[in-house]
Design a protein around this motif. Structure first.
Motif, PDB file in Angstrom:
ATOM      1  N   VAL A 267     -17.675  -6.868   1.803  1.00 31.79           N
ATOM      2  CA  VAL A 267     -16.306  -6.522   2.189  1.00 31.79           C
ATOM      3  C   VAL A 267     -16.164  -6.552   3.707  1.00 31.79           C
ATOM      4  N   VAL A 268     -15.141  -7.251   4.191  1.00 29.51           N
ATOM      5  CA  VAL A 268     -14.892  -7.395   5.629  1.00 29.51           C
ATOM      6  C   VAL A 268     -14.041  -6.219   6.108  1.00 29.51           C
ATOM      7  N   VAL A 269     -14.626  -5.368   6.923  1.00 25.28           N
ATOM      8  CA  VAL A 269     -13.982  -4.117   7.316  1.00 25.28           C
ATOM      9  C   VAL A 269     -12.773  -4.348   8.213  1.00 25.28           C
ATOM     10  N   LYS A 270     -12.839  -5.315   9.128  1.00 23.96           N
ATOM     11  CA  LYS A 270     -11.713  -5.515  10.043  1.00 23.96           C
ATOM     12  C   LYS A 270     -10.444  -5.913   9.306  1.00 23.96           C
ATOM     13  N   SER A 271     -10.588  -6.493   8.126  1.00 26.87           N
ATOM     14  CA  SER A 271      -9.430  -6.934   7.351  1.00 26.87           C
ATOM     15  C   SER A 271      -8.829  -5.817   6.501  1.00 26.87           C
ATOM     16  N   LEU A 272      -9.593  -4.759   6.276  1.00 27.53           N
ATOM     17  CA  LEU A 272      -9.140  -3.617   5.471  1.00 27.53           C
ATOM     18  C   LEU A 272      -9.505  -2.330   6.211  1.00 27.53           C
ATOM     19  N   PRO A 273      -8.981  -2.138   7.436  1.00 23.86           N
ATOM     20  CA  PRO A 273      -9.488  -1.099   8.339  1.00 23.86           C
ATOM     21  C   PRO A 273      -9.003   0.312   8.006  1.00 23.86           C
ATOM     22  N   CYS A 274      -9.369   0.773   6.839  1.00 27.75           N
ATOM     23  CA  CYS A 274      -8.944   2.085   6.356  1.00 27.75           C
ATOM     24  C   CYS A 274     -10.066   2.606   5.464  1.00 27.75           C
ATOM     25  N   PRO A 275     -10.697   3.738   5.796  1.00 24.51           N
ATOM     26  CA  PRO A 275     -11.837   4.216   5.009  1.00 24.51           C
ATOM     27  C   PRO A 275     -11.552   4.359   3.519  1.00 24.51           C
ATOM     28  N   ALA A 276     -10.413   4.937   3.167  1.00 25.27           N
ATOM     29  CA  ALA A 276     -10.109   5.114   1.745  1.00 25.27           C
ATOM     30  C   ALA A 276      -9.898   3.769   1.053  1.00 25.27           C
ATOM     31  N   LEU A 277      -9.261   2.829   1.746  1.00 19.73           N
ATOM     32  CA  LEU A 277      -9.065   1.488   1.187  1.00 19.73           C
ATOM     33  C   LEU A 277     -10.403   0.790   0.996  1.00 19.73           C
ATOM     34  N   LEU A 278     -11.291   0.929   1.966  1.00 22.46           N
ATOM     35  CA  LEU A 278     -12.616   0.320   1.854  1.00 22.46           C
ATOM     36  C   LEU A 278     -13.396   0.919   0.691  1.00 22.46           C
TER      37      LEU A 278
ATOM     38  N   PHE B 187       0.560   1.544  12.273  1.00 19.16           N
ATOM     39  CA  PHE B 187       1.638   2.415  11.792  1.00 19.16           C
ATOM     40  C   PHE B 187       1.163   3.803  11.388  1.00 19.16           C
ATOM     41  N   GLY B 188      -0.042   4.174  11.802  1.00 17.43           N
ATOM     42  CA  GLY B 188      -0.555   5.464  11.360  1.00 17.43           C
ATOM     43  C   GLY B 188      -1.015   5.373   9.915  1.00 17.43           C
ATOM     44  N   ASP B 189      -0.908   6.474   9.196  1.00 16.17           N
ATOM     45  CA  ASP B 189      -1.396   6.522   7.818  1.00 16.17           C
ATOM     46  C   ASP B 189      -0.683   5.492   6.941  1.00 16.17           C
ATOM     47  N   ILE B 190      -1.452   4.879   6.049  1.00 17.91           N
ATOM     48  CA  ILE B 190      -0.904   3.917   5.092  1.00 17.91           C
ATOM     49  C   ILE B 190      -0.303   4.673   3.912  1.00 17.91           C
ATOM     50  N   ALA B 191       0.919   4.291   3.531  1.00 20.28           N
ATOM     51  CA  ALA B 191       1.568   4.886   2.365  1.00 20.28           C
ATOM     52  C   ALA B 191       1.136   4.130   1.114  1.00 20.28           C
ATOM     53  N   VAL B 192       0.490   4.833   0.193  1.00 15.26           N
ATOM     54  CA  VAL B 192      -0.022   4.213  -1.033  1.00 15.26           C
ATOM     55  C   VAL B 192       1.047   4.312  -2.113  1.00 15.26           C
ATOM     56  N   TYR B 193       1.466   3.170  -2.621  1.00 17.36           N
ATOM     57  CA  TYR B 193       2.539   3.090  -3.617  1.00 17.36           C
ATOM     58  C   TYR B 193       1.942   2.760  -4.979  1.00 17.36           C
ATOM     59  N   GLU B 194       2.245   3.574  -5.967  1.00 17.33           N
ATOM     60  CA  GLU B 194       1.808   3.288  -7.334  1.00 17.33           C
ATOM     61  C   GLU B 194       2.693   4.037  -8.315  1.00 17.33           C
ATOM     62  N   HIS B 195       2.932   3.393  -9.448  1.00 22.53           N
ATOM     63  CA  HIS B 195       3.737   3.976 -10.524  1.00 22.53           C
ATOM     64  C   HIS B 195       5.090   4.475 -10.020  1.00 22.53           C
ATOM     65  N   GLY B 196       5.681   3.716  -9.092  1.00 31.08           N
ATOM     66  CA  GLY B 196       7.033   4.011  -8.643  1.00 31.08           C
ATOM     67  C   GLY B 196       7.157   5.113  -7.616  1.00 31.08           C
ATOM     68  N   ARG B 197       6.027   5.569  -7.029  1.00 33.93           N
ATOM     69  CA  ARG B 197       6.125   6.642  -6.030  1.00 33.93           C
ATOM     70  C   ARG B 197       5.035   6.472  -4.973  1.00 33.93           C
ATOM     71  N   ILE B 198       5.214   7.160  -3.862  1.00 37.35           N
ATOM     72  CA  ILE B 198       4.176   7.221  -2.829  1.00 37.35           C
ATOM     73  C   ILE B 198       3.234   8.348  -3.229  1.00 37.35           C
ATOM     74  N   SER B 199       2.008   7.978  -3.591  1.00 35.21           N
ATOM     75  CA  SER B 199       1.075   8.956  -4.156  1.00 35.21           C
ATOM     76  C   SER B 199       0.151   9.575  -3.122  1.00 35.21           C
ATOM     77  N   GLU B 200      -0.182   8.820  -2.061  1.00 34.79           N
ATOM     78  CA  GLU B 200      -1.120   9.314  -1.055  1.00 34.79           C
ATOM     79  C   GLU B 200      -0.790   8.700   0.293  1.00 34.79           C
ATOM     80  N   MET B 201      -1.347   9.304   1.349  1.00 34.02           N
ATOM     81  CA  MET B 201      -1.289   8.734   2.684  1.00 34.02           C
ATOM     82  C   MET B 201      -2.724   8.583   3.163  1.00 34.02           C
ATOM     83  N   TRP B 202      -3.124   7.345   3.497  1.00 29.33           N
ATOM     84  CA  TRP B 202      -4.514   7.057   3.858  1.00 29.33           C
ATOM     85  C   TRP B 202      -4.639   6.824   5.361  1.00 29.33           C
TER      86      TRP B 202
END
Length: 424
Positions: free
Chosen positions: A78-89, A402-417
């Protein structure tokens, strides 16, 4: 009117009719169902600033499709620079069943060096940066002499790493960057390879760990008959030649229990089927598919990240500043798609407006990182506080703006990463 005047009038009329026919067609429309739901989710979450939104369901679908394409033939790094978010990684690592990472900067290395990682540097770091890592590294169960491969590209850099190992009493694993056709540096000749193998063989503090050959040029070559296939065949043949050269040195080759022969990238990973010497592929951006990765080989993946920006001002009709207002009038008369202006919160990103459709920037007004103006026909039905969505052209760097990433699933923002700090 005489005959000559009549003919001139007819000619002018024909020219006017032809010019009118050349006017741009009216474009645009409101958000489709997907972006209406995404906009509603942001509003419900109380988000009113430019935000990077990650569609978790699309991310999962992309990961599943990538694994189906690989079909177990090669593991994934997995290339970290392309997905630079610990939770996403962590999410991608879990989906792909891998702890292999490729890193490109000292801050990312310090953040990611943990007990369960297998890390390969994706670009050569200057020796002072490597020294800074050892001075700042705080342990956490990570064993660099076993889990970290420093990338080296020249005999000179390898000699610098040798001196670092001697001066700090370190054991360093080194991976050789080879040029397989991209011509962005790396080992380009067997003579250079041999001189570097000599350095490794003579220094017990250095251990050869593998090769890395990046083939980004293959996907960028014009799609003329056979040209890309030829470039890919050349890349793999070059890789095999370099690998054979290392195999001819049992004292070096045998020191690596399982040599890392890294290749590929998001645009080219499907070209590797495990039949060559390459034994892993690197990939990151394909998981979220920014627009710069729209290609036939990635057509089975979905865009999974967007920038959401609120509309601050809706202007009808769109007007240029004082002194050139008349140009705005001419523009509106010529192009119905410039009849309305929408000033958004922020802008000038490495991204393009994607919803509602039919929006474009103003070449006359210019770009702005504060309040970018987008022009439209009015069919977009946008009002103040509505949301415009952009699709990033790349994921690296953009995901960190943009700061924390807004995680969208099942029609809502479930987490901020939270994201990793922006680095070069």
């Amino acid at each position: 009117m005489n005959r000559r005047q009549v003919l001139a009038a007819c000619a002018l009329g024909a020219l006017a009719a032809a010019a009118y026919a050349l006017r741009p067609a009216v474009r645009g429309g409101p958000h489709d169902g997907y972006f209406r739901k995404l906009s509603a989710a942001l509003r419900q979450a109380g988000i009113g600033t430019p935000t990077l939104v990650l569609d978790r369901e699309r991310l999962h679908a992309n990961a599943r499709q990538i694994l189906r394409n690989l079909n177990g033939r090669l593991p994934l790094r997995v290339v970290v620079k392309s997905l630079p978010c610990p939770a996403l990684l962590e999410e991608v690592a879990g989906l792909a069943g891998t702890q292999r990472q490729m890193l490109f900067s000292l801050p990312q290395l310090l953040a990611m060096a943990r007990q369960d990682r297998d890390i390969l540097l994706g670009k050569p770091l200057p020796a002072p940066a490597a020294l800074a890592f050892y001075r700042q590294f705080d342990g956490r169960g990570f064993q660099p002499e076993r889990q970290l491969q420093w990338l080296v590209d020249t005999p000179q850099r390898l000699a610098q790493y040798r001196e670092l190992a001697r001066g700090q009493d370190l054991r360093l694993r080194v991976n050789f960057e080879i040029d397989v056709g991209l011509h962005r540096g790396g080992i380009a000749s067997l003579e250079t390879m041999r001189s570097m193998l000599d350095i490794v063989q003579a220094e017990p503090r250095l251990q050869w760990a593998g090769l890395m050959g990046y083939d980004a040029h293959v996907a960028k070559i014009p799609n003329l008959p056979g040209l890309r296939e030829q470039a890919h065949a050349h890349a793999r043949a070059r890789y095999a030649v370099f690998a054979d050269e290392v195999r001819a040195r049992p004292g070096v080759f045998g020191s690596a229990k399982t040599p890392c022969f890294n290749a590929g990238g998001s645009p080219t990973y499907r070209l590797y089927d495990g039949s060559g010497v390459e034994n892993e592929v690197a990939l990151g951006s394909a998981m979220v598919k920014p627009s710069g990765f729209d290609s036939a080989m990635l057509a089975d993946l979905q865009p999974a990240c967007f920038i959401a920006a609120p509309v601050l001002k809706a202007q009808a009709p769109f007007e240029l500043p004082y002194g050139v207002e008349w140009l705005g009038g001419l523009l509106r008369a010529w192009d119905d798609n410039a009849r309305r202006g929408y000033f958004i919160y922020g802008g000038n990103w490495l991204a393009d407006p994607v919803s509602p459709p039919g929006l474009s920037g103003s070449g006359l007004y210019g770009a702005s990182s504060n309040q970018q103006v987008l022009l439209g026909s009015g069919r977009q039905a946008l009002a103040v506080d509505d949301t415009v969505f952009f699709r990033p052209r790349q994921s690296e760097a953009v995901l960190q703006q943009f700061g924390d990433i807004a995680v969208y699933e099942h029609g809502r923002i479930s987490e901020m990463w939270p994201v990793l700090p922006a680095t070069g």
